[in-house]
Design an enzyme around this catalytic site. Sequence first.
Site, PDB file in Angstrom:
ATOM      1  N   CYS A   1       0.810  -0.995   0.044  1.00 34.13           N
ATOM      2  CA  CYS A   1      -0.087   0.089   0.032  1.00 34.13           C
ATOM      3  C   CYS A   1       0.975   1.160   0.155  1.00 34.13           C
ATOM      4  O   CYS A   1       2.064   1.107   0.151  1.00 34.13           O
ATOM      5  CB  CYS A   1      -0.913  -0.073   1.262  1.00 34.13           C
ATOM      6  SG  CYS A   1      -1.800  -1.592   1.354  1.00 34.13           S
TER       7      CYS A   1
ATOM      8  N   ARG B   1       1.560   1.580  -6.011  1.00 35.33           N
ATOM      9  CA  ARG B   1       1.808   0.467  -4.854  1.00 35.33           C
ATOM     10  C   ARG B   1       0.341  -0.105  -4.483  1.00 35.33           C
ATOM     11  O   ARG B   1       0.303  -1.197  -3.953  1.00 35.33           O
ATOM     12  CB  ARG B   1       2.330   1.236  -3.823  1.00 35.33           C
ATOM     13  CG  ARG B   1       3.582   1.792  -3.753  1.00 35.33           C
ATOM     14  CD  ARG B   1       4.044   2.691  -2.505  1.00 35.33           C
ATOM     15  NE  ARG B   1       4.341   1.676  -1.728  1.00 35.33           N
ATOM     16  CZ  ARG B   1       5.543   1.162  -1.476  1.00 35.33           C
ATOM     17  NH1 ARG B   1       6.403   1.545  -2.107  1.00 35.33           N
ATOM     18  NH2 ARG B   1       5.649   0.108  -0.629  1.00 35.33           N
TER      19      ARG B   1
ATOM     20  N   TRP C   1      -3.621  -1.811  -1.351  1.00 31.26           N
ATOM     21  CA  TRP C   1      -3.334  -3.225  -2.020  1.00 31.26           C
ATOM     22  C   TRP C   1      -4.085  -4.298  -1.175  1.00 31.26           C
ATOM     23  O   TRP C   1      -3.254  -4.552  -0.279  1.00 31.26           O
ATOM     24  CB  TRP C   1      -2.204  -3.189  -2.778  1.00 31.26           C
ATOM     25  CG  TRP C   1      -2.036  -4.650  -3.685  1.00 31.26           C
ATOM     26  CD1 TRP C   1      -2.623  -4.647  -4.716  1.00 31.26           C
ATOM     27  CD2 TRP C   1      -1.546  -6.017  -3.261  1.00 31.26           C
ATOM     28  NE1 TRP C   1      -2.316  -5.978  -5.429  1.00 31.26           N
ATOM     29  CE2 TRP C   1      -1.892  -6.621  -4.401  1.00 31.26           C
ATOM     30  CE3 TRP C   1      -1.226  -6.576  -2.049  1.00 31.26           C
ATOM     31  CZ2 TRP C   1      -1.309  -7.910  -4.611  1.00 31.26           C
ATOM     32  CZ3 TRP C   1      -0.739  -7.802  -1.950  1.00 31.26           C
ATOM     33  CH2 TRP C   1      -0.912  -8.577  -2.971  1.00 31.26           C
TER      34      TRP C   1
ATOM     35  N   ASN D   1       1.148  -0.346   5.527  1.00 27.17           N
ATOM     36  CA  ASN D   1       1.584  -0.991   4.690  1.00 27.17           C
ATOM     37  C   ASN D   1       2.134  -2.134   5.169  1.00 27.17           C
ATOM     38  O   ASN D   1       3.453  -1.843   6.026  1.00 27.17           O
ATOM     39  CB  ASN D   1       2.531  -0.061   3.610  1.00 27.17           C
ATOM     40  CG  ASN D   1       3.337  -0.839   2.566  1.00 27.17           C
ATOM     41  OD1 ASN D   1       2.780  -1.915   2.109  1.00 27.17           O
ATOM     42  ND2 ASN D   1       4.451  -0.609   2.388  1.00 27.17           N
ATOM     43  N   GLY D   2       1.925  -3.224   4.902  1.00 29.19           N
ATOM     44  CA  GLY D   2       2.728  -4.606   5.294  1.00 29.19           C
ATOM     45  C   GLY D   2       1.723  -5.506   5.762  1.00 29.19           C
ATOM     46  O   GLY D   2       0.296  -5.429   5.520  1.00 29.19           O
TER      47      GLY D   2
ATOM     48  N   GLU E   1       9.388 -13.856 -20.112  1.00 29.30           N
ATOM     49  CA  GLU E   1       8.991 -12.465 -19.830  1.00 29.30           C
ATOM     50  C   GLU E   1       7.773 -11.914 -20.662  1.00 29.30           C
ATOM     51  O   GLU E   1       6.843 -11.128 -20.279  1.00 29.30           O
ATOM     52  CB  GLU E   1      10.305 -11.496 -20.011  1.00 29.30           C
ATOM     53  CG  GLU E   1      10.046 -10.023 -19.728  1.00 29.30           C
ATOM     54  CD  GLU E   1       9.506  -9.691 -18.561  1.00 29.30           C
ATOM     55  OE1 GLU E   1       9.542 -10.321 -17.590  1.00 29.30           O
ATOM     56  OE2 GLU E   1       9.211  -8.206 -18.497  1.00 29.30           O
TER      57      GLU E   1
ATOM     58  N   LYS F   1       4.135 -10.347 -19.560  1.00 37.62           N
ATOM     59  CA  LYS F   1       3.795  -9.020 -19.839  1.00 37.62           C
ATOM     60  C   LYS F   1       2.244  -9.090 -20.454  1.00 37.62           C
ATOM     61  O   LYS F   1       1.298  -8.361 -20.075  1.00 37.62           O
ATOM     62  CB  LYS F   1       4.628  -8.490 -21.109  1.00 37.62           C
ATOM     63  CG  LYS F   1       5.845  -7.841 -20.676  1.00 37.62           C
ATOM     64  CD  LYS F   1       5.763  -6.642 -19.752  1.00 37.62           C
ATOM     65  CE  LYS F   1       5.842  -6.806 -18.365  1.00 37.62           C
ATOM     66  NZ  LYS F   1       7.029  -7.325 -17.519  1.00 37.62           N
TER      67      LYS F   1
ATOM     68  N   GLU G   1      -0.434 -10.029 -17.665  1.00 39.19           N
ATOM     69  CA  GLU G   1      -0.320  -9.180 -16.677  1.00 39.19           C
ATOM     70  C   GLU G   1      -1.282  -8.065 -17.067  1.00 39.19           C
ATOM     71  O   GLU G   1      -2.111  -7.364 -16.230  1.00 39.19           O
ATOM     72  CB  GLU G   1       0.732  -8.729 -15.896  1.00 39.19           C
ATOM     73  CG  GLU G   1       1.735  -7.973 -16.608  1.00 39.19           C
ATOM     74  CD  GLU G   1       2.942  -7.686 -15.677  1.00 39.19           C
ATOM     75  OE1 GLU G   1       4.043  -7.471 -15.979  1.00 39.19           O
ATOM     76  OE2 GLU G   1       2.824  -7.388 -14.548  1.00 39.19           O
TER      77      GLU G   1
ATOM     78  N   HIS H   1       6.440 -32.712 -25.379  1.00 41.04           N
ATOM     79  CA  HIS H   1       6.285 -33.369 -24.454  1.00 41.04           C
ATOM     80  C   HIS H   1       5.094 -33.146 -23.647  1.00 41.04           C
ATOM     81  O   HIS H   1       4.723 -33.401 -22.466  1.00 41.04           O
ATOM     82  CB  HIS H   1       7.362 -33.296 -23.524  1.00 41.04           C
ATOM     83  CG  HIS H   1       8.712 -33.508 -24.177  1.00 41.04           C
ATOM     84  ND1 HIS H   1       9.129 -35.096 -24.383  1.00 41.04           N
ATOM     85  CD2 HIS H   1       9.764 -33.079 -24.505  1.00 41.04           C
ATOM     86  CE1 HIS H   1      10.211 -35.019 -24.845  1.00 41.04           C
ATOM     87  NE2 HIS H   1      10.679 -33.919 -24.986  1.00 41.04           N
TER      88      HIS H   1
ATOM     89  N   LYS I   1       2.532  -2.191  -7.976  1.00 38.29           N
ATOM     90  CA  LYS I   1       4.114  -2.241  -8.520  1.00 38.29           C
ATOM     91  C   LYS I   1       5.069  -2.569  -7.469  1.00 38.29           C
ATOM     92  O   LYS I   1       5.985  -3.299  -7.943  1.00 38.29           O
ATOM     93  CB  LYS I   1       4.342  -0.622  -8.771  1.00 38.29           C
ATOM     94  CG  LYS I   1       5.588  -0.368  -9.374  1.00 38.29           C
ATOM     95  CD  LYS I   1       5.747  -0.513 -10.924  1.00 38.29           C
ATOM     96  CE  LYS I   1       6.992  -0.492 -11.762  1.00 38.29           C
ATOM     97  NZ  LYS I   1       7.107  -1.378 -12.793  1.00 38.29           N
TER      98      LYS I   1
HETATM   99  C1  F6R Z   1       5.994  -7.379 -13.795  1.00 37.64           C
HETATM  100  C2  F6R Z   1       6.491  -6.862 -12.670  1.00 37.64           C
HETATM  101  C3  F6R Z   1       6.885  -7.979 -11.337  1.00 37.64           C
HETATM  102  C4  F6R Z   1       7.974  -7.215 -10.529  1.00 37.64           C
HETATM  103  C5  F6R Z   1       8.456  -8.048  -9.348  1.00 37.64           C
HETATM  104  C6  F6R Z   1       9.581  -7.893  -8.668  1.00 37.64           C
HETATM  105  O1  F6R Z   1       5.851  -6.743 -14.869  1.00 37.64           O
HETATM  106  O2  F6R Z   1       6.707  -5.963 -12.647  1.00 37.64           O
HETATM  107  O3  F6R Z   1       6.706  -9.146 -11.861  1.00 37.64           O
HETATM  108  O4  F6R Z   1       9.135  -7.727 -11.496  1.00 37.64           O
HETATM  109  O5  F6R Z   1       7.152  -8.003  -8.692  1.00 37.64           O
HETATM  110  O6  F6R Z   1       9.674  -6.465  -8.403  1.00 37.64           O
HETATM  111  P1  F6R Z   1      11.065  -5.761  -8.223  1.00 37.64           P
HETATM  112  O7  F6R Z   1      11.861  -5.634  -9.579  1.00 37.64           O
HETATM  113  O8  F6R Z   1      10.833  -4.206  -7.774  1.00 37.64           O
HETATM  114  O9  F6R Z   1      11.867  -6.430  -7.212  1.00 37.64           O
END
Ligand code: F6R
Length: 607
Positions: free
Chosen positions: A2, A27, A73, A98-99, A481, A485, A488, A504, A602
Amino acid sequence: MCGIVGGSSKRNVLPILVEGLKRLEYRGYDSAGVAFTANKKITQVKTVGRVADLESQLKKSDESNNGIAHTRWATHGVPNTKNAHPHSSLNEIFVVHNGIIENHEPLRNNLIAEGYKFISDTDTEVITHLINYYKNAGHDFDSAVIRAIKDLKGAYALGIIDVNNPDFVIGAREHSPLVVGEGIDENFIASDVMALSQVTNKFKFLEDGQIAIISNDNIEILGKNGAPKNIATQEIDSTAYTNDLAGYSHFMEKEIFEQPTAVSNSIEGRVLESGPQEGIFGAGFEEALVDISNIQIVACGTSYHAGRIFEYWSHKFLGINCRVDYGSEYQYQEPIKTQKTLLVTISQSGETADTLASLRFAKKTDNPITLTICNVANSSMCRESDYTMLTNAGPEIGVASTKAFVTQLSCLSLLLLTLMKINNKPENSIKKISKALMDLPKNIQQTLEDLEPYKKVAKLIFNKNSALFLGRGMYFPIAREGALKLKEISYIHAEAYPAGELKHGPLALIDKNMPVLAVVPDNEHLDKILSNIQEVAARKGRVFSIGPISKTEITKEGGHINIPKTLDLLNPIISIVPMQLISYYTAIYKGTDVDKPRNLAKSVTVE
Ligand code: F6R
């Protein structure tokens, strides 16, 4: 994950808190709230949804010099107004958090036995009542906070106000980030500096266990037991923390287009055609790494994928054993004593709870040399690692990581080059890679010039339910990756497979409704992956390929996207850009919220 912000000012603090929340929405964004002191009472406004909704609910007449605010969040309890923060105890103590409080249940039971009534499903509400409880037991506001947090187990960054102390805001942290911003006739607390960059460039970074008592003319920092602490104030260039769309429709789009500059910023001054510069990872790094026999990488999500590419580089160019683990797994494994290990944490935010816990776990159990590759200076990972390389990507606001990934890979290339130098690898190889790395921003720029091919693929896949991504060798993490993308931001189920694994099992999924995106390298795997593509095409699967080759005939039904060719080891970095753009346009055609995809946030500061 959060966002919290609080402040005490001689002017009306509410617009500052709301602006701070907007900057913290990355966040979490399922509900928002604010509590502020005025006319000897505390008023709170809470709403489900975005900060803009909260702003519209605040009355023009609302004014206050003291308050706390929160964007959520959800962890404990669904997103609704009841669970939105701030939480209050008897309208006296208000808390934003937050936590996660891990022992909230026994604390809740004790407080219920003491007569406290709980109205939310959150773990946070125990904190408010606990502070109230200790105040009623005779503690002052600040000593009640110090006493209450002794009972908490878990992670927290807190902002607290008290109706009987209307000139103060108290902040506290344990395993969740919290900064104090120093203004003129005003002081603040927030989850990160970006939330406050509109009001100050002077910050104090709290350590775990510390609390900050702020008023408009004073900041007092105390340690766990209430002893005063001195923390230096740091000046941070606030111009680096703008959250302006600069004419783009979304932050993700802006950040994709910033990648050439971001990569330039991450390598500039660190590498020349002759090779990597000394000391770029910190003084003494080169000497410390002589004779390392293991590299252990820990990261999550996109950052984990960057680590997986380095694993291939390490084996191929260094001959050093490299293992990559998810933060959420590494910290719970049986500790193994290794011989001289370099532990690399990779993180955009530097605050991801699982990665940070792994760093602490490794330091305790194996005492490795620690390096973090991170985008946020002064983040917990930077502060707790022996060595740091900042990725210099600039703020990444879009929840889906883009420029963080390519800059992490640029920094990992610098790590590779530095280790090649330490291990006396041929000078001409070092020079060749260094030169290619310096050309990378230009190569990435080329992928951004014609957007039509990406839009074309997106138009063909946006109405599908699933997609398969294929790659081999160091292009397999790129396929992963790419799948991350797509899933998500467009909510299309996407899975990545090593291309050779298709037969397989996953081949059973192939039909005309299953788009397949394949990353095609120009290396020894090319013919093999072309055969895998044929296996898909023969079953009417629609294949789109991306790679530094011009063999258009490989995907008659779908299409091939040609990307600039560089050294094989750096080509994965270029090949992610088309995948990012295909995902971006797919989400646009589907109409999803690109920058704030559902259920995500994020910065993941809870385990
Ligand atoms: C995907 C994404 C997440 C972060 C992950 C780690 O697009 O952004 O998978 O990569 O939560 O976050 P960081 O890099 O801040 O440790």
